[in-house]
Each structure stands twice: as C-alpha cells, then as structure tokens.
Design an enzyme around this catalytic site. Structure first.
Site, PDB file in Angstrom:
ATOM      1  N   VAL A  17       0.826  -1.210   0.000  1.00 57.02           N
ATOM      2  CA  VAL A  17       0.000   0.000   0.000  1.00 57.02           C
ATOM      3  C   VAL A  17       0.857   1.255   0.000  1.00 57.02           C
ATOM      4  O   VAL A  17       0.649   2.182  -0.778  1.00 57.02           O
ATOM      5  CB  VAL A  17      -0.951   0.009   1.218  1.00 57.02           C
ATOM      6  CG1 VAL A  17      -1.702   1.329   1.299  1.00 57.02           C
ATOM      7  CG2 VAL A  17      -1.931  -1.152   1.129  1.00 57.02           C
ATOM      8  N   ASP A  35      10.154   3.190   6.602  1.00 56.57           N
ATOM      9  CA  ASP A  35       9.818   1.803   6.939  1.00 56.57           C
ATOM     10  C   ASP A  35      10.804   1.327   7.999  1.00 56.57           C
ATOM     11  O   ASP A  35      12.005   1.643   7.935  1.00 56.57           O
ATOM     12  CB  ASP A  35       9.904   0.905   5.703  1.00 56.57           C
ATOM     13  CG  ASP A  35       9.082  -0.368   5.861  1.00 56.57           C
ATOM     14  OD1 ASP A  35       8.048  -0.500   5.194  1.00 56.57           O
ATOM     15  OD2 ASP A  35       9.474  -1.233   6.678  1.00 56.57           O
ATOM     16  N   ARG A  40      14.219  -3.344   3.511  1.00 62.86           N
ATOM     17  CA  ARG A  40      13.281  -2.777   2.543  1.00 62.86           C
ATOM     18  C   ARG A  40      13.794  -1.428   2.038  1.00 62.86           C
ATOM     19  O   ARG A  40      13.767  -1.147   0.844  1.00 62.86           O
ATOM     20  CB  ARG A  40      11.902  -2.624   3.200  1.00 62.86           C
ATOM     21  CG  ARG A  40      10.830  -1.963   2.331  1.00 62.86           C
ATOM     22  CD  ARG A  40      10.488  -2.788   1.116  1.00 62.86           C
ATOM     23  NE  ARG A  40       9.227  -2.349   0.502  1.00 62.86           N
ATOM     24  CZ  ARG A  40       8.844  -2.681  -0.705  1.00 62.86           C
ATOM     25  NH1 ARG A  40       9.617  -3.455  -1.464  1.00 62.86           N
ATOM     26  NH2 ARG A  40       7.679  -2.265  -1.182  1.00 62.86           N
ATOM     27  N   THR A  85      -2.717  -4.373   9.055  1.00 64.48           N
ATOM     28  CA  THR A  85      -3.594  -4.659  10.195  1.00 64.48           C
ATOM     29  C   THR A  85      -4.128  -6.076  10.023  1.00 64.48           C
ATOM     30  O   THR A  85      -5.237  -6.276   9.529  1.00 64.48           O
ATOM     31  CB  THR A  85      -4.760  -3.650  10.288  1.00 64.48           C
ATOM     32  OG1 THR A  85      -5.313  -3.446   8.971  1.00 64.48           O
ATOM     33  CG2 THR A  85      -4.293  -2.322  10.830  1.00 64.48           C
ATOM     34  N   THR A 120      -6.650  -0.788   7.164  1.00 68.20           N
ATOM     35  CA  THR A 120      -8.026  -1.223   7.403  1.00 68.20           C
ATOM     36  C   THR A 120      -8.255  -1.438   8.893  1.00 68.20           C
ATOM     37  O   THR A 120      -7.507  -2.164   9.549  1.00 68.20           O
ATOM     38  CB  THR A 120      -8.321  -2.526   6.644  1.00 68.20           C
ATOM     39  OG1 THR A 120      -8.109  -2.307   5.256  1.00 68.20           O
ATOM     40  CG2 THR A 120      -9.756  -2.970   6.887  1.00 68.20           C
ATOM     41  N   CYS A 260      -7.103  -8.852   2.617  1.00 73.55           N
ATOM     42  CA  CYS A 260      -8.335  -8.044   2.663  1.00 73.55           C
ATOM     43  C   CYS A 260      -9.561  -8.907   2.925  1.00 73.55           C
ATOM     44  O   CYS A 260     -10.095  -8.918   4.026  1.00 73.55           O
ATOM     45  CB  CYS A 260      -8.512  -7.270   1.343  1.00 73.55           C
ATOM     46  SG  CYS A 260      -7.375  -5.890   1.148  1.00 73.55           S
ATOM     47  N   ARG A 326       0.723 -13.647   1.708  1.00 72.09           N
ATOM     48  CA  ARG A 326       0.024 -13.394   2.971  1.00 72.09           C
ATOM     49  C   ARG A 326      -1.350 -14.059   2.990  1.00 72.09           C
ATOM     50  O   ARG A 326      -2.163 -13.855   2.114  1.00 72.09           O
ATOM     51  CB  ARG A 326      -0.127 -11.898   3.196  1.00 72.09           C
ATOM     52  CG  ARG A 326       1.172 -11.180   3.510  1.00 72.09           C
ATOM     53  CD  ARG A 326       0.950  -9.688   3.622  1.00 72.09           C
ATOM     54  NE  ARG A 326       0.530  -9.090   2.358  1.00 72.09           N
ATOM     55  CZ  ARG A 326       0.144  -7.820   2.229  1.00 72.09           C
ATOM     56  NH1 ARG A 326       0.088  -7.035   3.284  1.00 72.09           N
ATOM     57  NH2 ARG A 326      -0.201  -7.354   1.050  1.00 72.09           N
TER      58      ARG A 326
END
Length: 416
Positions: A17, A35, A40, A85, A120, A260, A326
């Site tokens: 995201v 981050d 990363r 989240t 989220t 999601c 994930r």
C-alpha cells in the site's frame, strides 16, 4: 492551513500500500518514505521492489526520500500511516503494528500536523484508538493541535489496470477543515477523483463493507459449487447460464485468502461481538470460505488415496499474477497436502518457499505426477492447454482445476 502544495509528506510503511502511494505523491509533493525494515529501505534505495509491483525505472525516477529513521521526517506536516492490520491465530484484530506506528509518529508530531490512516480498521479506530496514542506521545491535543483523517487503501496487487491513480479514493477527516485538507491532498494525484465521506467512521465502515460484500458473495458461490459438484454439475457451466440474466452478479467460487477479504470481516465480527451483537451471515460466510481447503483435501483423500505419492501444485500466492503469500489459501492447501503426498510447487512469481516440506520447481520436468492441482490462475497457466496438463498426470493421475480454467468435463478431472 498552508498551501497544500507546500506541505511535506511522510508515508509510514512502504509495503504493497505505502510504496505506490509514496511514488504517486512524490510526483507532486516533497515526500519521505519510512519503513522500520532496513532491508526494505536498502532494496528500494537500489531501485528494487521485491513485491514486483514497481520497476527499477519507476523508483529511480522518483524524488521520494527513503529512511528507516522517522526522526528525519520531523519536518513533515502530513503523516500517512499504511502499516498492515492483520488478525491473530484466534482471528481477532492484531493492532500492534498500528500501535507502534502511532507511537513513532506521535514522537515527531507538531502543532498543525495531519495524520491520515489508510490501514483497514474497525469503525472509530482512527479517532478513538489511534488518536489518544498520538496525543499521549506528542503531548498535543487531538482535534486542536493536530488532525486525523482516514482514506481506506484500494490497492490491488498484481493489477496493472486498476492502479492507485485510476481508482476513486474515499477520504474523510475529523473536521470540515481536515476533510478539505485530506481531499486536496489525494485529489492532486488521484485522476479518478475522491469521494468525501461524512466522517472517519463512515470511511472505515465503507472499507469493511467493500470486502465483506465480496466475502459473502464468494461464500455463496462456494456453497453452491459444493452442492452442484455432488450433482455432477460444473459450476462454471451453471454460472455461464445464470449470467445471461441482466441483474445477475458474476461472482465465482474459489480460495479466499490475502490481506483483505480473508481478514477484514473479522474486524467487523470482533467489533459487533464487543457490542454484544451477532453477525450470523458474515460469520457463516467466513466459515464457508475457510472450509474450502479442508473440503478439497477431503475430496483428495477420497479420490486419489491409492495414487498420491507425488503431486504438483501450480500457484501458491493468494491471488493471480502477484508474489504475495500473505494468508494464502493456496499455500495452506499445498502445506496440508504435504502431509499426504510429496509436493512440488510451480510458482513463477517467487524464488523461495516459506515452508521446508514443499519443493519449488521451475518447470514441468518432474512429470508424470499422480495429482496436479491448478490452485492459482496465473496468466502463465491460463496459456496452457488441457491436453498438456493431462500429459502431466499420464493415464492414472488426477487433475484439480480449481478455477475451471479449461472448461473440460472428463474422468479424473475435478473442480471446486
């Protein structure tokens, strides 16, 4: 309020995201990408996105400043939090990444700053949960010294058509002034425009509703597919006929994982539970979709119990054409399958497997297999022919075409 174009922005979290958002915003604003994962930051500094969502050229041409030290972003006036989240093993919200992010942002927060959340969450989380943490860490008054906004992410990994700029963005704020600030920010880079929600709670609920709707509808398709399979009916043939009605919504059965659809409903369920309210439909949909893998394994045991020494699983990412593992149900399927058979995995989008008892292969040279499971419909697999796949299992093996890619009805070939 300062001129929006004069504001300096910090994006907190550069995952699926945060990175596309940071690259888009850096086209118009001075941006810092933060981050906590130093590797990363190191990779991105070398113009490498291990998620394969952005090319080295896109990153190299960006003015985005990268850091793993949030204190260096203290001059920023807008902080956008895009941390994950997830849920715990008990399927309740896991907010520790969000809490950590709020504490770090709170330590550099100044008067007049704006904090926007894209992660989220449940309705009320941004203002009533995150706000007090920011206030405690900063010593500033929420709503007076600093403002809060919420704009749910709508990133679709692997999708090169529906990108961050081409998807309308829902925006919200804790006041009319903050709403306008958030709206101006996003509308400056989102070509599809923005939708102003009446409150942060409305925007938070909208995000949950988007994914709950999909979860419930896919659960319906999975239940229908299970019953029709017992009737020797092919679900795709039934859907092809049903979709001829003008108001039929063409959802398809399948494995529901990812970050999601397979996660967000639990934020809704947990919130309702705390209010002593029940969620029979949403909870049942979750159970149905979570039970797809056990149902496939049950069918596997029943139909290939005598010839399941070696199997090939094609695709283990949570969806097609990405490398995101994930909450992948395809990976869960392969892992559980390894308790019954030796499993080879053909996954063109990853280089390493996270599970030791699975063997990653780069080609079909290990054929013939006793069983081939097409678990993810990567574009590389859709270009194959049914004759080719049949050769992979020889004269006695079985094929599980979970997405019914080939539309072929025949002996030893199964779908959901």
């Amino acid at each position: 309020m300062n001129d929006i174009m004069d504001e300096k922005i910090c994006i907190v979290g550069l995952g699926y995201v945060g990175l596309p958002l940071a690259l888009a915003l850096s086209e118009r604003f001075k941006c810092v990408g933060f981050d906590i994962n130093k590797k990363r930051i190191s990779d991105l500094s070398k113009h490498v996105d291990i998620n394969l969502e952005h090319s080295p050229l896109e990153i190299a041409n960006s003015s985005l400043k990268l850091t793993s030290n949030l204190e260096s972003a203290g001059a920023c006036s807008i902080f956008i939090v895009t941390v994950p989240t997830p849920i715990t093993e008990n399927k309740v919200p896991e907010l520790s990444p969000l809490i950590h992010a709020c504490r770090m942002v709170g330590q550099v927060l100044k008067k007049g700053d704006l904090v926007v959340f894209e992660s989220t969450v449940y309705p009320g989380c941004s203002e009533n949960f995150c706000g007090p943490i920011l206030q405690e860490e900063s010593g500033l008054a929420q709503g007076e010294d600093f403002s809060i906004g919420y704009s749910p992410e709508r990133i679709n990994p692997g999708d090169k058509v529906n990108t961050i700029k081409t998807i309308k963005k829902v925006v919200s704020g804790d006041s009319k002034k903050s709403l306008e600030r958030v709206s101006h920010l996003y509308s400056s880079v989102i070509t599809a425009g923005v939708y102003k929600a009446q409150s942060t709670m409305v925007a938070e609920a909208a995000k949950l509703t988007e994914n709950i709707q999909r979860d419930v509808n896919i659960a319906l398709m999975n239940e229908l597919a299970s019953i029709y399979s017992a009737m020797d009916l092919r679900m795709n043939e039934v859907l092809d006929a049903a979709v001829t009605k003008w108001n039929f919504i063409p959802f398809r059965p399948g494995l529901v994982g990812g970050h999601c659809i397979g996660v967000d409903p639990y934020y809704f369920i947990d919130t309702a539970k705390k209010m002593s309210l029940k969620t029979p439909l949403v909870s049942t949909a979750r159970q149905i979709n979570d039970n797809v893998v056990p149902r496939i394994l049950s069918k596997f045991r029943d139909q290939v119990q005598k010839v399941h020494n070696r199997s090939l699983v094609m695709g283990i990412t949570f969806k097609e054409n990405c490398n995101d593992l994930r909450n992948s149900k395809a990976l869960e399927l392969a892992n559980n399958l390894s308790n019954l058979t030796s499993v080879h995995v053909l996954e063109p989008n990853i280089e390493l497997l996270p599970i030791d008892n699975l063997e990653l292969v780069e080609s079909f040279s290990g054929a013939p297999y006793d069983c081939v499971i097409i678990a993810v419909k990567h574009h590389q697999f859709q270009s194959l022919t049914i004759d080719f796949v049949r050769e992979l299992v020889g004269d006695v093996g079985y094929i599980y075409d979970l997405h019914d890619i080939f539309g072929y009805s025949g002996e030893r070939i199964f779908t959901l």
